[in-house]
Enzyme design. Structure first.
Site, PDB file in Angstrom:
ATOM      1  CG  HIS A   1      -2.426 -12.185  87.028  1.00 43.32           C
ATOM      2  ND1 HIS A   1      -3.690 -12.167  86.492  1.00 43.32           N
ATOM      3  CD2 HIS A   1      -1.640 -11.510  86.162  1.00 43.32           C
ATOM      4  CE1 HIS A   1      -3.660 -11.490  85.363  1.00 43.32           C
ATOM      5  NE2 HIS A   1      -2.431 -11.082  85.132  1.00 43.32           N
ATOM      6  N   GLY A   2       0.174 -14.113  90.141  1.00 43.03           N
ATOM      7  CA  GLY A   2       0.524 -14.491  91.510  1.00 43.03           C
ATOM      8  C   GLY A   2       1.539 -15.624  91.545  1.00 43.03           C
TER       9      GLY A   2
ATOM     10  CB  ALA B   1       3.192  -7.981  88.746  1.00 47.90           C
TER      11      ALA B   1
ATOM     12  CG  ASN C   1       2.084  -7.851  81.361  1.00 50.26           C
ATOM     13  OD1 ASN C   1       2.687  -7.347  80.410  1.00 50.26           O
ATOM     14  ND2 ASN C   1       0.832  -7.557  81.646  1.00 50.26           N
TER      15      ASN C   1
ATOM     16  CG  ASP D   1      -1.053  -4.731  84.384  1.00 50.89           C
ATOM     17  OD1 ASP D   1      -1.420  -5.308  83.344  1.00 50.89           O
ATOM     18  OD2 ASP D   1      -0.619  -5.339  85.393  1.00 50.89           O
ATOM     19  CG  HIS D   2      -4.976  -6.508  84.650  1.00 47.10           C
ATOM     20  ND1 HIS D   2      -5.670  -7.437  83.917  1.00 47.10           N
ATOM     21  CD2 HIS D   2      -3.744  -7.043  84.857  1.00 47.10           C
ATOM     22  CE1 HIS D   2      -4.910  -8.485  83.692  1.00 47.10           C
ATOM     23  NE2 HIS D   2      -3.730  -8.266  84.242  1.00 47.10           N
TER      24      HIS D   2
ATOM     25  N   GLY E   1       0.909 -12.877  83.757  1.00 55.02           N
ATOM     26  CA  GLY E   1       1.115 -13.908  84.785  1.00 55.02           C
ATOM     27  C   GLY E   1       2.433 -14.639  84.628  1.00 55.02           C
TER      28      GLY E   1
ATOM     29  CB  SER F   1       5.852 -13.825  88.688  1.00 49.49           C
ATOM     30  OG  SER F   1       6.064 -12.445  88.556  1.00 49.49           O
TER      31      SER F   1
HETATM   32  P1  13P Z   1       2.612 -11.938  87.703  1.00 46.74           P
HETATM   33  O1  13P Z   1       2.295 -11.232  88.956  1.00 46.74           O
HETATM   34  O2  13P Z   1       2.274 -13.369  87.715  1.00 46.74           O
HETATM   35  O3  13P Z   1       4.021 -11.691  87.250  1.00 46.74           O
HETATM   36  O4  13P Z   1       1.671 -11.309  86.556  1.00 46.74           O
HETATM   37  C1  13P Z   1       1.917 -10.025  86.116  1.00 46.74           C
HETATM   38  C2  13P Z   1       0.908  -9.552  85.157  1.00 46.74           C
HETATM   39  O5  13P Z   1       0.437 -10.270  84.316  1.00 46.74           O
HETATM   40  C3  13P Z   1       0.510  -8.150  85.225  1.00 46.74           C
HETATM   41  O6  13P Z   1      -0.528  -7.874  84.360  1.00 46.74           O
END
Ligand code: 13P
Length: 283
Positions: free
Chosen positions: A178-179, A230, A228, A82-83, A207, A209
């Site tokens: 993200h976050g 995280a 995704n 990822d990234h 992003g 979540s």
């Molecule tokens: P979140 O942490 O907002 O779920 O984003 C996850 C993400 O995009 C990982 O690449």
């Protein structure tokens, strides 16, 4: 099953109108939780690690964990970088045996992003390892990588980018970050539909979540094939651990509190697979 690549997985998702959840894992328990959820939901699944995760423990630790999980599972499992933030890191994932790689050149110019992405695609295609890239900027903070304020993906640029790079899937910026969100995220769904019209490869939502399941499903209906998650897995795991330690502060056996973290992550992931419409899609 052996680990599979995300190539066939995402093309199947695209053809059948669902998305594969991609869940960031940071320890063995999270790997077990995600694969356990996938088994119960009969869903294909992607587990992914960020640069900071593979800095904490090397690629091979996570690769080994996810490989074992895949081999014990009856559903398709892929492991994804990822990234990936440099050519060298992408190559390290490739050499380790990762079955899917993201190269994120979205912080550079359009031309630099194309050049970097193309250089990774050129190598990875030799091993049939699919590559994801990002165009536009998903804002917020992904681990220690700061995505800045964001900037939406331009549909015409997306078309040109995919044609010039030969990339297998594309992460689009449509208003997610993200976050943890401070308010309700507002997504530009018409932009997503426009990109879908012009671009033929599977599209990826980052992003996620904190984005409601209804909105996620709407994004899937409009062409997102990989979603995704995280931050919310971290929260779920930590909440589980806290619950045990708060109830029994003298606990010293990590298995006791990690098991509760694992359980909370599994329940979280099972619910997100419903939002992605991937339940029952394991082939
Ligand atoms: P979140 O942490 O907002 O779920 O984003 C996850 C993400 O995009 C990982 O690449």
């Amino acid at each position: 099953m052996s680990l599979v690549t995300t190539k066939q997985m995402l093309l199947d998702a695209q053809a059948n109108g669902y998305a594969v959840g991609a869940f960031n894992v940071e320890n063995m328990e999270m790997v077990m939780a995600v694969v356990g959820a996938a088994e119960e939901q009969k869903s294909p699944v992607i587990m992914q690690t960020t640069p900071s995760t593979v800095k904490y423990a090397d690629f091979d630790y996570f690769y080994a964990n996810v490989k074992v999980a895949a081999e014990k599972a009856s559903v398709p499992v892929a492991i994804h970088l990822d990234h990936g933030n440099s050519f060298d890191l992408a190559m390290k994932a490739y050499r380790t045996g990762y079955t899917s790689i993201m190269i994120d050149g979205s912080h550079g110019s359009f031309e630099d992003n194309i050049a970097l992405t193309k250089s990774v695609v050129e190598v990875c295609k030799n091993g049939n390892v699919p590559v994801e890239a990002e165009l536009g900027k998903v804002g917020g903070k992904e681990d220690d990588l700061d995505g800045g304020d964001g900037g939406y993906t331009d549909p015409n640029e997306a078309k040109e980018f995919v044609e010039k790079t030969g990339v297998d899937s594309l992460a689009v910026a449509i208003g997610t970050a993200h976050g943890v969100y401070k308010g309700e995220p507002k997504l530009d769904l018409n932009r997503l539909s426009k990109i879908r019209e012009l671009v033929d490869v599977p599209l990826v939502l980052h992003g996620t979540s904190g984005v409601s399941d209804e909105v996620v499903t709407e994004c899937v209906n409009r062409g997102i094939c990989k979603v995704n998650y995280a931050t919310d897995l971290r929260i779920a795991f930590t909440n589980g651990v806290k619950k045990v330690l708060e109830a029994n502060p003298d606990t010293i056996d990590p298995k006791k509190y990690n098991a509760q973290g694992r359980e909370e992550v599994k329940e979280y992931v099972k619910a997100r697979m419903v939002a992605c419409k991937s339940v029952g899609q394991a082939k």
